[in-house]
Design a protein around this motif. Structure first.
Motif, mmCIF file in Angstrom:
data_model
loop_
_atom_site.group_PDB
_atom_site.id
_atom_site.type_symbol
_atom_site.label_atom_id
_atom_site.label_comp_id
_atom_site.label_asym_id
_atom_site.label_seq_id
_atom_site.Cartn_x
_atom_site.Cartn_y
_atom_site.Cartn_z
ATOM 1 N N GLU A 32 0.847 -1.191 0.000
ATOM 2 C CA GLU A 32 0.000 0.000 0.000
ATOM 3 C C GLU A 32 0.881 1.239 0.000
ATOM 4 N N GLY A 33 0.431 2.267 -0.687
ATOM 5 C CA GLY A 33 1.032 3.605 -0.601
ATOM 6 C C GLY A 33 0.017 4.495 0.083
ATOM 7 N N ILE A 34 0.392 5.086 1.202
ATOM 8 C CA ILE A 34 -0.558 5.795 2.074
ATOM 9 C C ILE A 34 0.030 7.175 2.385
ATOM 10 N N GLU A 49 -7.946 -2.280 4.428
ATOM 11 C CA GLU A 49 -8.899 -3.226 3.848
ATOM 12 C C GLU A 49 -8.411 -3.693 2.472
ATOM 13 N N ARG A 50 -7.938 -2.739 1.649
ATOM 14 C CA ARG A 50 -7.428 -3.118 0.320
ATOM 15 C C ARG A 50 -6.195 -4.012 0.453
ATOM 16 N N PHE A 51 -5.357 -3.710 1.457
ATOM 17 C CA PHE A 51 -4.159 -4.520 1.729
ATOM 18 C C PHE A 51 -4.572 -5.958 2.065
ATOM 19 N N ARG A 137 -0.184 -2.409 -22.875
ATOM 20 C CA ARG A 137 -1.557 -2.508 -22.352
ATOM 21 C C ARG A 137 -1.528 -2.852 -20.870
ATOM 22 N N ARG A 138 -2.538 -2.380 -20.152
ATOM 23 C CA ARG A 138 -2.693 -2.757 -18.744
ATOM 24 C C ARG A 138 -3.023 -4.248 -18.709
ATOM 25 N N ILE A 139 -2.359 -4.938 -17.805
ATOM 26 C CA ILE A 139 -2.526 -6.383 -17.678
ATOM 27 C C ILE A 139 -4.001 -6.713 -17.390
ATOM 28 N N ASN A 152 4.158 -6.904 -8.372
ATOM 29 C CA ASN A 152 4.460 -7.056 -9.802
ATOM 30 C C ASN A 152 4.098 -5.761 -10.531
ATOM 31 N N TYR A 153 4.999 -4.799 -10.575
ATOM 32 C CA TYR A 153 4.685 -3.517 -11.215
ATOM 33 C C TYR A 153 5.341 -3.362 -12.578
ATOM 34 N N LEU A 154 5.915 -4.450 -13.122
ATOM 35 C CA LEU A 154 6.625 -4.326 -14.404
ATOM 36 C C LEU A 154 5.739 -3.778 -15.511
ATOM 37 N N ALA A 181 -7.948 2.120 -19.208
ATOM 38 C CA ALA A 181 -7.962 1.432 -17.914
ATOM 39 C C ALA A 181 -7.594 2.412 -16.798
ATOM 40 N N GLU A 182 -6.390 2.933 -16.854
ATOM 41 C CA GLU A 182 -5.901 3.862 -15.830
ATOM 42 C C GLU A 182 -4.546 4.370 -16.288
ATOM 43 N N CYS A 183 -3.848 5.103 -15.420
ATOM 44 C CA CYS A 183 -2.486 5.526 -15.744
ATOM 45 C C CYS A 183 -1.515 4.566 -15.061
ATOM 46 N N THR A 184 -0.211 4.850 -15.157
ATOM 47 C CA THR A 184 0.762 3.892 -14.613
ATOM 48 C C THR A 184 0.687 3.829 -13.085
ATOM 49 N N ALA A 185 0.316 4.944 -12.447
ATOM 50 C CA ALA A 185 0.166 4.943 -10.987
ATOM 51 C C ALA A 185 -0.955 5.872 -10.529
ATOM 52 N N ASP A 186 -1.908 6.123 -11.407
ATOM 53 C CA ASP A 186 -3.013 7.023 -11.088
ATOM 54 C C ASP A 186 -4.284 6.555 -11.783
ATOM 55 N N GLY A 208 -8.641 2.770 -6.585
ATOM 56 C CA GLY A 208 -7.830 3.759 -5.876
ATOM 57 C C GLY A 208 -8.565 4.344 -4.683
ATOM 58 N N ILE A 209 -7.828 4.584 -3.617
ATOM 59 C CA ILE A 209 -8.432 5.201 -2.429
ATOM 60 C C ILE A 209 -8.754 6.668 -2.743
ATOM 61 N N THR A 210 -7.856 7.326 -3.463
ATOM 62 C CA THR A 210 -8.115 8.709 -3.869
ATOM 63 C C THR A 210 -9.316 8.727 -4.820
ATOM 64 N N ARG A 211 -9.356 7.786 -5.736
ATOM 65 C CA ARG A 211 -10.484 7.632 -6.660
ATOM 66 C C ARG A 211 -11.787 7.512 -5.876
ATOM 67 N N GLY A 212 -11.789 6.653 -4.852
ATOM 68 C CA GLY A 212 -12.991 6.459 -4.030
ATOM 69 C C GLY A 212 -13.437 7.761 -3.392
ATOM 70 N N GLY A 245 -4.356 9.930 -7.352
ATOM 71 C CA GLY A 245 -3.500 8.897 -6.767
ATOM 72 C C GLY A 245 -2.941 9.405 -5.449
ATOM 73 N N THR A 246 -2.502 8.485 -4.627
ATOM 74 C CA THR A 246 -1.965 8.865 -3.323
ATOM 75 C C THR A 246 -0.784 9.827 -3.474
ATOM 76 N N GLY A 247 0.067 9.571 -4.458
ATOM 77 C CA GLY A 247 1.223 10.450 -4.675
ATOM 78 C C GLY A 247 0.813 11.746 -5.362
ATOM 79 N N ALA A 248 0.012 11.633 -6.411
ATOM 80 C CA ALA A 248 -0.346 12.793 -7.244
ATOM 81 C C ALA A 248 -1.481 13.617 -6.660
HETATM 82 N N1 PXG Z 1 -3.500 2.825 -10.237
HETATM 83 C C1 PXG Z 1 -2.307 2.285 -9.975
HETATM 84 C C2 PXG Z 1 -1.753 1.267 -10.892
HETATM 85 C C3 PXG Z 1 -1.605 2.669 -8.823
HETATM 86 O O1 PXG Z 1 -0.412 2.134 -8.548
HETATM 87 C C4 PXG Z 1 -3.398 4.217 -8.288
HETATM 88 C C5 PXG Z 1 -4.054 3.765 -9.437
HETATM 89 C C6 PXG Z 1 -4.075 5.207 -7.412
HETATM 90 O O2 PXG Z 1 -4.555 4.568 -6.211
HETATM 91 P P1 PXG Z 1 -4.598 5.309 -4.807
HETATM 92 O O3 PXG Z 1 -5.116 4.288 -3.861
HETATM 93 O O4 PXG Z 1 -3.186 5.721 -4.481
HETATM 94 O O5 PXG Z 1 -5.500 6.466 -4.958
HETATM 95 C C7 PXG Z 1 -2.150 3.649 -7.964
HETATM 96 C C8 PXG Z 1 -1.412 4.083 -6.741
HETATM 97 C C9 PXG Z 1 4.290 6.464 -6.463
HETATM 98 C C10 PXG Z 1 2.957 6.083 -5.947
HETATM 99 O O6 PXG Z 1 5.228 6.536 -5.661
HETATM 100 C C11 PXG Z 1 2.087 5.317 -6.686
HETATM 101 C C12 PXG Z 1 0.824 4.994 -6.188
HETATM 102 C C13 PXG Z 1 0.481 5.427 -4.952
HETATM 103 C C14 PXG Z 1 1.376 6.174 -4.205
HETATM 104 C C15 PXG Z 1 2.627 6.517 -4.709
HETATM 105 O O7 PXG Z 1 4.440 6.670 -7.680
HETATM 106 N N2 PXG Z 1 -0.028 4.250 -6.967
#
Ligand code: PXG
Length: 288
Positions: A32-34, A49-51, A137-139, A152-154, A181-186, A208-212, A245-248
């Motif tokens: 989890e990234g929190i 819960e997601r964890f 493509r997203r897996i 597995n973030y490859l 689908a989504e972005c690489t981390a958002d 995503g928790i931010t999405r929620g 996203g949690t980071g963005a």
């Molecule tokens: N999709 C993917 C594939 C993610 O990895 C999200 C959506 C957004 O989910 P949350 O729950 O964060 O709203 C993620 C989350 C980083 C970083 O360091 C990446 C994420 C979260 C925190 C930090 O790039 N990815």
């Protein structure tokens, strides 16, 4: 920096895991990234819960209860005197031999890092991002459900590399059918004729928790929101676009694949959502 590692707090230099850990050998684990905002862990219960769901999905029995996980996260923040932080909670299958067999790994490895946050530069929140669609493509859910936040973030990393090759900081990844689908981390959102729309988990989005939290914010500010299939056309021709996203946090997108979105500036609904999110994180959290 103090790191939580298997029930103990250790110095950063001593926070080491074995080269036989299956988290490293096979990416066998979940995480989890929190975020910690002003001494509150944002939506900690939802992250835990997601964890737990991610661990269950890979048949990994967590060695800690919900209360123990919560305490480990909060205590890691306290040990480092942090009030604002990026928290990484990880569980791996643990140490095993050089075969895949997870049943030969007797004990999962659990660690938690609480560290400084590296954010996108402020100018991108003010002016918006220009992003691209990448070829990778997203897996798909038949191979590995993208709802599992696994180690597995490859797939995402290849997308991220391609984004950089095109000079972009983030990228849209399509699913195997060619839908967004989504972005690489958002997660991705568009605004079309006053409605906020985002792809559902069935399209390959992480829940995503931010999405929620966007669904709560939209309700709060009286803007309709729904999940829907989405093609690149829908994003190109949207009035507004933003990522979460949690980071963005919430970041505006003003261009996709060379097409300007809306006016080419962060849109009014995006700005309202971003302002509401910044207020929400200060009040909606678990006090450490
Ligand atoms: N999709 C993917 C594939 C993610 O990895 C999200 C959506 C957004 O989910 P949350 O729950 O964060 O709203 C993620 C989350 C980083 C970083 O360091 C990446 C994420 C979260 C925190 C930090 O790039 N990815």
């Amino acid at each position: 920096m103090k790191i939580y590692l298997d029930g103990k707090f250790v110095d950063e230099a001593d926070a080491k895991v074995s080269v036989f850990d299956h988290g490293l050998l096979y990416g066998d684990g979940v995480f989890e990234g929190i975020r910690l905002y002003g001494g509150n862990v944002f939506r900690l219960e939802e992250h835990l819960e997601r964890f737990e769901y991610s661990a269950k999905a890979i048949l990994l029995t967590l060695p800690l209860s919900r209360a123990e996980l919560s305490e480990a996260v909060c205590e890691t923040c306290r040990q480092n005197n942090l009030t604002d932080a990026y928290i990484r909670l990880v569980v791996t299958r643990g140490v095993g031999d050089l075969g895949l067999a997870p049943w030969l790994c007797p004990k999962p490895t659990v660690f938690c890092i609480a560290s400084k946050i590296s954010l996108y530069p402020k100018e991108h929140y003010d002016n918006g991002l220009a992003i691209v669609t990448v070829p990778t493509r997203r897996i798909g859910p038949a191979a590995l459900p993208p709802t599992i936040k696994s180690l597995n973030y490859l797939n995402n990393i290849l997308g991220k590399i391609e984004a950089k090759q095109f000079g972009a900081l983030e990228a849209i990844m399509l699913n195997e059918q060619g839908y967004v689908a989504e972005c690489t981390a958002d997660n991705v959102f568009i605004v079309h004729k006053g409605t906020i729309i985002t792809p559902g988990a069935s399209q390959g989005a992480l829940k995503g928790i931010t999405r929620g939290s966007m669904f709560d914010i939209a309700k709060d500010i009286g803007v309709p929101i729904r999940e829907s299939d989405m093609t690149r056309y829908d994003v190109w021709c949207a009035d507004e676009c933003f990522l979460t996203g949690t980071g963005a946090e919430v970041i505006p997108v003003v261009k996709l694949d060379g097409r300007e979105i809306g006016t080419g500036k962060p849109g009014p609904i995006t700005q309202r959502v971003l302002a509401s999110f910044r207020k929400l994180v200060l009040v909606d959290g678990t006090r450490i």
